[in-house]
Design an enzyme around this catalytic site. Structure first.
Site, mmCIF file in Angstrom:
data_model
loop_
_atom_site.group_PDB
_atom_site.id
_atom_site.type_symbol
_atom_site.label_atom_id
_atom_site.label_comp_id
_atom_site.label_asym_id
_atom_site.label_seq_id
_atom_site.Cartn_x
_atom_site.Cartn_y
_atom_site.Cartn_z
ATOM 1 N N CYS A 133 1.794 -21.498 -34.804
ATOM 2 C CA CYS A 133 2.098 -21.077 -33.441
ATOM 3 C C CYS A 133 3.021 -22.073 -32.749
ATOM 4 C CB CYS A 133 0.791 -20.922 -32.661
ATOM 5 S SG CYS A 133 1.058 -20.522 -30.935
ATOM 6 N N CYS A 136 2.249 -22.848 -29.106
ATOM 7 C CA CYS A 136 1.050 -23.682 -28.908
ATOM 8 C C CYS A 136 1.355 -25.140 -29.244
ATOM 9 C CB CYS A 136 -0.093 -23.247 -29.823
ATOM 10 S SG CYS A 136 -0.360 -21.486 -29.917
ATOM 11 N N ASP A 137 2.081 -25.373 -30.328
ATOM 12 C CA ASP A 137 2.168 -26.727 -30.879
ATOM 13 C C ASP A 137 3.564 -27.347 -30.856
ATOM 14 O OD1 ASP A 137 -0.531 -26.482 -31.519
ATOM 15 O OD2 ASP A 137 -0.093 -25.580 -33.463
#
Ligand code: NDP
Length: 320
Positions: A133, A136-137
């Site tokens: 992701c 997200c990261d």
């Protein structure tokens, strides 16, 4: 007992809830404990959802859908379904906290999960440089050289997004041409930070405590090379989340839940399915939303066909 329970909180689940709630079916929607909102929660700008001419952030779109569903009386529970009994007139849904909920109809809209490469080191280094992701990261990969694996729209979107943080992004693809749509391909080709590595399969991920590289095998020559990296993002598609219903509903050869024709009717009476979990092809927010509509209308017709006595047993719900 309720008239209807909807499992899943992506565009399919919430759209089904909007329709079911407006039909006065007082739906209970089970959103997952950690993945509530579905895949769009991991997306940035959504540019192709009709009605938002300037685009809209994925999480904002989901918040609006939930608000709309709740406005008409949908109740939302944040927990994971651990068990389902879909046989008979009364369907039983068991949650992670041990609670059980019953309903006459169930709409199953659990979407899909990130596909994995299936390498041992992928699990070992998950969260230590291996991610699924970008939104997200991505932030953790500032000024690093990283790779995105895959050749579809997801890979192009992730690679383009990651150039905000990374100093260089390799896109590693097993073929010599992309599956991604033209506009996404062109965006990636035009980005000076992105370099394509064609005809290459990932056969290993290296690093002791954190990712330090990939081992690639050329699909034509078979030659193996290593590529030093600070992280990898796996963007090779998704698989429908059907583990809860494997033994209860018929599946298609692609692994999605089988439905009758263009309807949402599964192999079990009173059970309907919508969104990515039935769709191996289009997998768009807008097609999932439309599919949620179909499921709610099918469920509504089904409930209307049930005997009065059975319907009467699905009294007022209200959560404690
Ligand atoms: P796709 O199935 O479209 O693409 C998956 C890609 O990963 C393919 O290039 C495939 O290679 C490759 N792949 C699959 N398995 C492996 C493996 N084991 N090892 C290496 N490579 C592998 O999935 P996406 O998630 O990209 O897209 C799914 C759907 O979502 C599509 O309909 C897409 O249009 C849509 N989408 C739309 C977006 C948008 O419009 N903004 C954004 C993201 C997704 P191969 O080509 O060789 O099969």
């Amino acid at each position: 007992m309720r008239q209807i329970i909807i499992i899943g909180s992506g565009p399919a689940g919430f759209t089904a809830a909007i329709y079911a709630a407006r039909a006065n079916l007082k739906p209970l929607l089970i959103a997952s404990s950690v993945e509530a909102g579905g895949e769009l929660m991991n997306t940035t700008e959504v540019e192709n959802y009709p009605g938002f001419a300037e685009g809209i952030q994925g999480p904002e779109l989901m918040a609006k859908m939930q608000e709309q569903a709740e406005r008409f009386g949908t109740e939302v529970l944040y927990d994971d379904v651990t068990e389902l009994d879909l046989t008979g007139d009364t369907k039983t849904v068991t949650l992670g906290n041990g609670e059980t909920h019953e309903a006459l109809a169930v709409i199953f809209a659990t979407g899909s999960a990130y596909r994995k490469l299936g390498l041992e080191d992928e699990e070992r280094l998950s969260g230590r440089g291996v991610s699924w992701c970008a939104t997200c990261d991505g932030f953790f990969f500032k000024e690093k050289t990283i790779a995105v694996i895959g050749g579809g729209d997801s890979a192009m979107e992730e690679a383009t997004f990651l150039t905000r943080f990374a100093s260089k992004v390799y896109v590693v693809h097993r073929k010599d041409s992309l599956r991604a749509s033209k506009i996404m391909q062109e965006r990636a080709f035009a980005n000076p930070k992105i370099e394509f590595v064609w005809n290459s399969e990932v056969v290993g991920i290296t690093g002791t405590d954190a990712v330090d590289g990939l081992v690639l095998r050329h699909t034509v020559t078979g030659a193996e090379t290593s590529l030093p990296l600070g992280g990898i993002f796996v963007a090779i598609g998704n698989d429908p989340r059907t583990h809860l219903v494997h033994n209860q509903l018929d599946l298609t050869p692609e692994g999605t839940i089988a439905v009758a024709g263009r309807s949402s009717k599964t192999s079990q009476t009173g059970v309907f399915a919508a969104g990515d979990v039935i769709d191996p092809t289009y997998r768009q927010a807008v097609t999932a939303a439309a599919s949620g509509t179909v499921a709610a209308l099918d469920a509504e017709h089904y409930l209307a066909s049930l005997p009065e006595a059975l319907l009467a047993s699905a009294g007022e719900p209200a959560l404690a």
